[in-house]
Each structure stands twice: as C-alpha cells, then as structure tokens.
Design a protein around this motif. Structure first.
Motif, mmCIF file in Angstrom:
data_model
loop_
_atom_site.group_PDB
_atom_site.id
_atom_site.type_symbol
_atom_site.label_atom_id
_atom_site.label_comp_id
_atom_site.label_asym_id
_atom_site.label_seq_id
_atom_site.Cartn_x
_atom_site.Cartn_y
_atom_site.Cartn_z
ATOM 1 N N SER A 164 0.980 -1.262 0.697
ATOM 2 C CA SER A 164 0.230 -0.029 -0.001
ATOM 3 C C SER A 164 0.994 1.161 -0.004
ATOM 4 O O SER A 164 2.154 0.831 0.087
ATOM 5 C CB SER A 164 -0.962 -0.057 1.138
ATOM 6 O OG SER A 164 0.068 0.171 2.598
ATOM 7 N N ASN A 165 0.523 2.553 -0.299
ATOM 8 C CA ASN A 165 0.428 3.955 0.046
ATOM 9 C C ASN A 165 0.452 4.041 0.845
ATOM 10 O O ASN A 165 -0.460 3.877 1.921
ATOM 11 C CB ASN A 165 0.805 4.215 -1.558
ATOM 12 C CG ASN A 165 -0.142 5.013 -1.591
ATOM 13 O OD1 ASN A 165 -1.185 4.274 -1.778
ATOM 14 N ND2 ASN A 165 -0.579 4.982 -3.666
ATOM 15 N N ARG A 218 -4.426 4.148 -0.629
ATOM 16 C CA ARG A 218 -4.857 3.138 -1.210
ATOM 17 C C ARG A 218 -3.593 2.267 -0.674
ATOM 18 O O ARG A 218 -2.823 2.052 -1.180
ATOM 19 C CB ARG A 218 -5.579 3.870 -2.313
ATOM 20 C CG ARG A 218 -4.534 4.113 -3.392
ATOM 21 C CD ARG A 218 -5.057 4.482 -4.714
ATOM 22 N NE ARG A 218 -4.139 4.086 -5.530
ATOM 23 C CZ ARG A 218 -3.430 3.413 -6.536
ATOM 24 N NH1 ARG A 218 -3.989 1.925 -6.649
ATOM 25 N NH2 ARG A 218 -2.820 3.736 -7.833
ATOM 26 N N SER A 219 -4.678 1.093 -1.079
ATOM 27 C CA SER A 219 -4.285 0.143 -0.806
ATOM 28 C C SER A 219 -3.341 -0.688 -2.328
ATOM 29 O O SER A 219 -4.487 -0.411 -3.578
ATOM 30 C CB SER A 219 -4.738 -1.470 -0.550
ATOM 31 O OG SER A 219 -4.834 -3.068 -1.507
ATOM 32 N N LEU A 220 -2.518 -0.950 -3.211
ATOM 33 C CA LEU A 220 -1.997 -1.911 -4.303
ATOM 34 C C LEU A 220 -2.128 -2.669 -5.074
ATOM 35 O O LEU A 220 -2.766 -2.890 -5.645
ATOM 36 C CB LEU A 220 -0.920 -0.845 -4.444
ATOM 37 C CG LEU A 220 -0.237 0.542 -4.287
ATOM 38 C CD1 LEU A 220 1.462 0.944 -3.728
ATOM 39 C CD2 LEU A 220 -0.780 1.322 -5.031
ATOM 40 N N THR A 221 -1.827 -3.454 -4.279
ATOM 41 C CA THR A 221 -1.247 -4.814 -4.178
ATOM 42 C C THR A 221 -1.298 -6.020 -3.729
ATOM 43 O O THR A 221 -0.449 -5.603 -2.543
ATOM 44 C CB THR A 221 -1.026 -5.132 -6.142
ATOM 45 O OG1 THR A 221 -0.983 -6.532 -6.390
ATOM 46 C CG2 THR A 221 0.961 -5.602 -5.197
ATOM 47 N N ASP A 237 3.857 2.796 -8.794
ATOM 48 C CA ASP A 237 2.381 2.452 -7.779
ATOM 49 C C ASP A 237 1.929 1.693 -8.870
ATOM 50 O O ASP A 237 1.179 0.507 -8.548
ATOM 51 C CB ASP A 237 1.904 3.808 -7.027
ATOM 52 C CG ASP A 237 2.546 4.394 -5.758
ATOM 53 O OD1 ASP A 237 3.214 3.751 -5.147
ATOM 54 O OD2 ASP A 237 1.511 5.340 -5.735
#
Length: 421
Positions: free
Chosen positions: A105-106, A109-112, A387
């Motif tokens: 995440s950053n 938000r959640s990324l993967t 991202d």
C-alpha cells in the motif's frame, strides 16, 4: 596445550554454551576441516560434515554467540528443505510464523497483494538451533578467533588468528559473510561488496499498541521517502523493518555511533506525513533498533583456491530483494559436505562444489536484479507511475523467481566429479 606440528596451537578457553556447559572437545588435527564463521552457513556445514563422517572445527571472530544479531528474516521453501534434511527444521523454525502474502500500500490506498510461502523468524533462533545440534554432535566452536592469515601447502592449510594461535587442517571453508576476511586473504584482488544506497533498520517489539494479528500477511508500506514493513504476530510481538535511501555510503562505525533515541527520532521524521501506523510503531519501540547499511556482492570469478573454499555470502550475497541469503547458504552447506564426502581429492571436491552451485546462484542473481527495485521515487509523478507499475512488476518478479524456491538437494545422491576443472 603447547604448539605442535599437527594440531591446534594454544587454544583459548571456550565461553559457556547456551546451557552453561563448557565445550571441551579436543583440539583439531590436520584431518579436521577448518570452518571460519559461526553463522548459519558455517553451522549447517559442520552438521553436514559430521553426518558424512568428517570432523570439523568452527572458528568465530566474535567473543560470544550473537543470537540477537540480524533481527529477523524470511526463509523460503528451499531453505526449509535443507533444515528438514539436517533434522533440525522443527527446532529451528519453532518460533517462526508463516507469511502467506505481502500486502502493498501507499499513503492513500491499497496497491496489490502477492502470494508467498515464507516463514518469518528471528535469525538468532535458527542459529541457536543449528548451534545446539553442532554441540550435541561433539563439534568444537572456538570464539574470539579473528583470522589474520592463511598458509597453504600441498597437504594442509594453516589458519593464523589475531591472538597468535594457529590451527592446521586438511582444508578451510570460509563462511564468514559478505565482508569475508577469508575472501580478502585468498582473493585479494576480487571485487569488494558495494553499498546499495540503502540503510536498513529492524527490530522486534511488544505489541503495546493493540494491533490485530496479521494472520499470515506482512504489510509493505511505500512511503514518500522510505519503505516500511511490519508483521503482527498472534503472541503480541511486532516484527518491523525500514529501508531508507542514502546515496552516500556511511563511514565505518558512523551508523553504529548514532544513539537509539536519535535514530528513532530520525525515523519518525522520515515517515512524517506517511501512514500514521508507521509512526506509532516506531514510537512504541523501546528495544534496540538494529541499523546497518546494506551491501551487495558482485559475482566473483572463483570461489576456491587450492585447499580453501568460500560458501554463503562470502562467495555470493544475493540482493536483499530475493530473500535468499540464508537459503542459498544452507544449500551451499549441504552441497559442499556432499562433495567432500564423495570426492577424495579436496581440490577436485571444491571445484565440483563450485561447478554445481555457480549456475544456480548466477541464475538467481540475474532474476532478482532484473526485477523491480524497491527504492522510493522522489517526485509525486515518479511515485504515481511506480504505484501503477508495481502490481505488474511484482507479478513478473514472482513468476521468474518462483521456480528458484522449489528446489531439493538429495543428501543420499552421490556427487559426480566435475570435469574440465
């Protein structure tokens, strides 16, 4: 014991072992194998050699055991497979916790999420289990032995230590890490480790924050200036590490000289404005934060010379991105013991070991260095693009490295002598 032509010269007393007993194993003779370094590679090698009926003695530069060194790491299936072969997996991994996925995440938000198969465990727990097995087998560990010279003849090798003592053996295995003294002595002109531009901080703390257990998930947070990872165990412990990026390599002792309070304050400032959980975890840290610059090791042309051979990080230190340092060291340990077991000529045994291991190690290096880096872009646009690409890059990296982890070394399978060396 006085010096003589065939054995150990004036050995210093051993410190008590973990259970308070003193190891009184007789000093080595030229039939012994000398192992330099009492880390995972050296300990595993001693266990394998003993199983093969070969006596060894381990020489460690530090005055005592270092079970608190190295914080924690992830052990992949191939490393665990070697521990099973050695019969120490249950003990060595008893304190570990399974990590089944990495969640990235950053700040927004959640990324993967990426599937994995890793046991996250303190390095000292694995080293302690291996050391207990070494001691139970009757193998001697000599502490406070800083290597200063190696002398080779046609039929033996002699190690000289800073305290003026010497040890003779049939051969010498250098398992003394990425800054190997053995490598510098034997291959003085070989490439040196180079600074990656990354400084890592890591520790294990009590979960005084009331965070819910991760239950198989390790959280990876990409901050604006640095990278942060944490795992919450069900037994109220938090494992966390931080990667910060500094172009200039710190001078020797520079980082170590920074106090715990000052380092903690620097980290808090570094993550100011990032996910608040990072600051909370760092602020709750009341134990010593281990901090060290991360080095990479270029592939070197040769791992052995006459009766001396390098293994583990002394010969090859894979990128931290691969998470394979300990696993590759364990693979080396079982392989070199098999070679010495099955090939009477030591020089040929070492040549065969290098031949068997080099292709696998070089393949791992190539795959991990082609995969996406873990540095944090400095600009907003760079972070946005990174991202977006992260899920794709991680998917590609996972596909290229997965086959590396499904690897088994059969202890009972005989080793054939390498040709052309």
């Amino acid at each position: 014991m006085t010096g003589n032509e065939t054995g150990y010269y004036e050995p210093s007393p051993l410190p008590p072992s973990h259970n308070g007993e003193v190891n009184e194993i007789p000093p080595p003779t030229p039939d012994h194998i000398l192992i330099i370094g009492c880390g995972i590679a050296g300990l595993a090698t001693a266990i394998c050699l003993k199983r093969a009926g070969i006596e060894a003695t381990i020489f460690e530069s530090h005055p005592t055991t270092r079970d608190s060194s190295g914080a924690f790491f992830g052990l992949h299936p191939n490393g665990r497979d070697v521990l099973k072969t050695l019969g120490v997996a249950d003990t060595a991994l008893a304190e570990g916790i399974a990590t089944r996925e990495f969640h990235f995440s950053n700040n927004k938000r959640s990324l993967t999420t990426v599937a994995t198969d890793v046991i996250t465990i303190r390095r000292g727990a694995v080293a302690r289990a291996l050391r207990e097995e070494v001691i139970s087998q009757g193998t001697s560990i000599r502490y406070g032995k800083q290597l200063t010279a190696i002398t080779q003849t046609n039929d033996r090798v002699m190690a000289t230590f800073e305290d003026g003592t010497h040890a003779n053996g049939a051969c010498l295995i250098g398992s003394d890490g990425i800054h190997s003294k053995t490598r510098r002595i034997i291959f003085g002109d070989s490439p040196r480790p180079y600074y990656t531009g990354m400084v890592r901080s890591a520790t294990v703390i009590k979960n005084t924050l009331g965070l819910k257990p991760s239950y198989g998930t390790t959280n990876m947070i990409i901050g604006r200036e640095a990278f942060f990872s944490y795992l919450v165990r069900p037994d109220d412990l938090i494992y966390w590490f931080s990667n910060r990026f500094d172009k200039a390599a710190p001078s020797q002792g520079e980082i170590e000289a920074i106090s715990q309070a000052d380092w903690q304050a620097e980290l808090m400032s570094l993550y100011d404005g990032d996910n608040p959980i990072i600051g909370r975890i760092i602020a709750a840290t009341d134990d010593t934060i281990q901090k060290y610059p991360v080095y990479d090791m270029p592939l070197i042309a040769d791992w052995h010379k006459q009766r001396v051979c390098l293994i583990g990080d002394a010969a090859h230190a894979p990128s931290p991105k691969a998470g394979q340092g300990a696993s590759m060291a364990l693979e080396d340990a079982i392989t070199i013991a098999k070679c010495l077991r099955d090939i009477p000529d030591i020089r040929q045994a070492f040549a065969t070991f290098e031949s068997l291991r080099k292709q696998r190690v070089e393949t791992l290096f190539k795959k991990t260095r082609e995969s996406a880096g873990n540095k944090t872009p400095r600009t907003a646009v760079g972070r946005f693009v990174a991202d977006l690409l992260l899920p794709i890059n991680l998917k590609i990296a996972g596909r290229t490295t997965r086959s590396m982890y499904d690897y088994h070394i059969d202890w009972n399978e005989p080793v054939k002598t390498a040709t052309g060396r």
